[in-house]
Design a protein around this motif. Sequence first.
Motif, PDB file in Angstrom:
ATOM      1  N   MET A 155       0.828  -1.211   0.000  1.00  0.00           N
ATOM      2  CA  MET A 155       0.000   0.000   0.000  1.00  0.00           C
ATOM      3  C   MET A 155       0.860   1.258   0.000  1.00  0.00           C
ATOM      4  O   MET A 155       0.575   2.224  -0.724  1.00  0.00           O
ATOM      5  N   LYS A 156       1.919   1.253   0.777  1.00  0.00           N
ATOM      6  CA  LYS A 156       2.795   2.427   0.853  1.00  0.00           C
ATOM      7  C   LYS A 156       3.552   2.623  -0.459  1.00  0.00           C
ATOM      8  O   LYS A 156       3.636   3.735  -0.986  1.00  0.00           O
ATOM      9  N   GLU A 157       4.101   1.533  -1.002  1.00  0.00           N
ATOM     10  CA  GLU A 157       4.888   1.646  -2.228  1.00  0.00           C
ATOM     11  C   GLU A 157       4.043   2.016  -3.437  1.00  0.00           C
ATOM     12  O   GLU A 157       4.517   2.717  -4.341  1.00  0.00           O
ATOM     13  N   GLN A 158       2.801   1.556  -3.452  1.00  0.00           N
ATOM     14  CA  GLN A 158       1.938   1.769  -4.621  1.00  0.00           C
ATOM     15  C   GLN A 158       0.908   2.877  -4.399  1.00  0.00           C
ATOM     16  O   GLN A 158       0.038   3.079  -5.246  1.00  0.00           O
ATOM     17  N   ASN A 159       1.010   3.557  -3.267  1.00  0.00           N
ATOM     18  CA  ASN A 159       0.112   4.669  -2.963  1.00  0.00           C
ATOM     19  C   ASN A 159      -1.354   4.236  -2.985  1.00  0.00           C
ATOM     20  O   ASN A 159      -2.227   4.899  -3.560  1.00  0.00           O
ATOM     21  N   ILE A 160      -1.632   3.099  -2.344  1.00  0.00           N
ATOM     22  CA  ILE A 160      -2.990   2.550  -2.271  1.00  0.00           C
ATOM     23  C   ILE A 160      -3.656   3.039  -0.988  1.00  0.00           C
ATOM     24  O   ILE A 160      -3.084   2.941   0.098  1.00  0.00           O
ATOM     25  N   VAL A 161      -4.850   3.553  -1.114  1.00  0.00           N
ATOM     26  CA  VAL A 161      -5.565   4.066   0.062  1.00  0.00           C
ATOM     27  C   VAL A 161      -6.832   3.271   0.367  1.00  0.00           C
ATOM     28  O   VAL A 161      -7.403   3.389   1.452  1.00  0.00           O
ATOM     29  N   SER A 162      -7.275   2.469  -0.577  1.00  0.00           N
ATOM     30  CA  SER A 162      -8.475   1.662  -0.361  1.00  0.00           C
ATOM     31  C   SER A 162      -8.441   0.470  -1.310  1.00  0.00           C
ATOM     32  O   SER A 162      -7.659   0.443  -2.258  1.00  0.00           O
ATOM     33  N   GLY A 163      -9.300  -0.503  -1.030  1.00  0.00           N
ATOM     34  CA  GLY A 163      -9.341  -1.647  -1.930  1.00  0.00           C
ATOM     35  C   GLY A 163      -9.693  -2.951  -1.250  1.00  0.00           C
ATOM     36  O   GLY A 163     -10.396  -2.957  -0.220  1.00  0.00           O
ATOM     37  N   PHE A 164      -9.180  -4.033  -1.792  1.00  0.00           N
ATOM     38  CA  PHE A 164      -9.617  -5.377  -1.417  1.00  0.00           C
ATOM     39  C   PHE A 164      -8.413  -6.306  -1.284  1.00  0.00           C
ATOM     40  O   PHE A 164      -7.430  -6.173  -2.009  1.00  0.00           O
ATOM     41  N   VAL A 165      -8.533  -7.259  -0.360  1.00  0.00           N
ATOM     42  CA  VAL A 165      -7.596  -8.372  -0.294  1.00  0.00           C
ATOM     43  C   VAL A 165      -8.397  -9.644  -0.535  1.00  0.00           C
ATOM     44  O   VAL A 165      -9.410  -9.883   0.135  1.00  0.00           O
ATOM     45  N   VAL A 166      -7.966 -10.448  -1.491  1.00  0.00           N
ATOM     46  CA  VAL A 166      -8.648 -11.690  -1.839  1.00  0.00           C
ATOM     47  C   VAL A 166      -7.745 -12.859  -1.467  1.00  0.00           C
ATOM     48  O   VAL A 166      -6.615 -12.964  -1.955  1.00  0.00           O
ATOM     49  N   GLY A 167      -8.227 -13.741  -0.597  1.00  0.00           N
ATOM     50  CA  GLY A 167      -7.411 -14.860  -0.167  1.00  0.00           C
ATOM     51  C   GLY A 167      -8.244 -15.970   0.440  1.00  0.00           C
ATOM     52  O   GLY A 167      -9.475 -15.878   0.492  1.00  0.00           O
TER      53      GLY A 167
END
Length: 223
Positions: A155-167
Amino acid sequence: MQTAIIFDMDGTLFQTNLILEPALECTFEYLRHKNLWSGAAPIEKYREIMGVPLDVVWKTLCPDHSDKIRKKSNDYFQAALIEEIRQGNGALYENVLPTLQSLSDSYPLYIASNGESAYLQAIMSTYHLDRWIKGCYSIDIIPSKNKAQLVERIMKEQNIVSGFVVGDRASDINAAIDNNLIAIAVNFDFAQQEEIKKAHHIVEQFPQLIDIIKTYRIQIQEV
């Protein structure tokens, strides 16, 4: 800042069960040859703990062995897994490719896996996943081997602030929740009900992700 989807690999995108048994058999045959093991390979034990970091795997499978022997066993196992993949004995789950293609039209896609880098790259290259996956991250880069911290790093490296984790395992669900992301569990081979029940959503077939994620996209646009 962006919204993204982060996938687990084993038991989520890739049918690890297809190559697990032959690779383990190969590894424990090596240990038998070295007089370091007797009896059957502990395949069912590995199925139970699938998804945990590899150092935990080998402490569980070989509790009486030294760290040096465990490392050698893991090295042998990784080589056997990669050979199985290259021989075409593995497979992605049904409809993974078209689903990734569809989702990639709207979101950047990443992988966060407890697998080692060389193993992950073998899967990525064999199935040409880099067509849609923008980055594949291994737990190798996190000293604590904590998947929530791996997701935080992405998230930090890709500048992600929201989203989903699928596992499919507790580490995936917890990684989502700990990072304020939406947890989506796939109820496939290695999933355990007690672990995945904490997810925000559970899917039985991979394409179901599209409708679930589309709902959140609509909600975001409406806000």
